[in-house]
Design an enzyme around this catalytic site. Sequence first.
Site, short mmCIF file in Angstrom:
data_model
loop_
_atom_site.label_atom_id
_atom_site.label_comp_id
_atom_site.label_asym_id
_atom_site.label_seq_id
_atom_site.Cartn_x
_atom_site.Cartn_y
_atom_site.Cartn_z
N PRO A 1 14.95 -59.87 95.03
CA PRO A 1 15.77 -60.24 93.79
C PRO A 1 17.04 -59.66 94.07
O PRO A 1 17.22 -58.56 95.06
CB PRO A 1 15.20 -59.39 92.64
CG PRO A 1 14.22 -58.14 93.10
CD PRO A 1 13.96 -58.84 94.47
N HIS A 2 18.25 -60.42 94.23
CA HIS A 2 19.41 -60.04 94.55
C HIS A 2 20.71 -60.43 93.60
O HIS A 2 20.39 -61.38 92.99
CB HIS A 2 19.79 -60.61 96.19
CG HIS A 2 19.67 -61.81 96.15
ND1 HIS A 2 18.41 -62.55 96.23
CD2 HIS A 2 20.49 -62.91 96.09
CE1 HIS A 2 18.42 -63.75 96.29
NE2 HIS A 2 19.65 -64.09 96.41
N ALA A 3 21.90 -59.64 93.63
CA ALA A 3 22.80 -60.00 92.74
C ALA A 3 24.07 -59.47 93.26
O ALA A 3 24.09 -58.66 93.98
CB ALA A 3 22.58 -59.60 91.38
#
Length: 154
Positions: free
Chosen positions: A65-67
Site C-alpha cells: 500500500p502506498h500514498a
Amino acid sequence: MISSDLLSPEAIRVIPGMSSKKRLFNTLSDVAEQVYHLCPESVCDALMERESLGPTAVGQGVALPHARIDSIDRVRGVFLKLERPLDFGAADRQPVDLIFGLFAPEDAGVDHLKALAAVSRTLRDPDLCALLRANGDASTIHTVLTQRRTTNAA
C-alpha cells in the site's frame, strides 16, 4: 535492497492479526504518526483513496500500500508482519502477511517510483520473504530488509 533511509528500525511491527484492510491502514497510519510524525487521518485517507483504485497486494502474501502525503519531506516506509494473514484482494487470491507501506511527498515524482520499485524487487525474493516470515523480532526484520544481498554468479 531497501535503504535504511527509507525504513527506520522503529517503523517495523509484528502484529498477531488484523480484522480488516481498514484496520490495517489505521495501524500503518498510527506507526507513521509515531515514527515520522505524520497525521494519521491524512495517511489513512490517502491509503484508502489509493486502494480504491485497485488492490495493492502484489501476490505471494505481499502487499505494498502506498500514498502521497503533503506533510512528508521524503519517501518513507512502514513494514508490518502479520502472524495471521489477511485477505487483501490479491490477484493470486492469497492472503497477505508482509505489508510494506510507502509514503511519499506529493511532488516526489521519480523518487516515489524508485522506492516502490526497490521495495517490490526486494519482496519478490522468496528466500527473503521466508526469512521475514521466520522472524518475529523487529530489529532482525530490519536487518533482513536493509542488508545488501549478494549472489554468486557462475
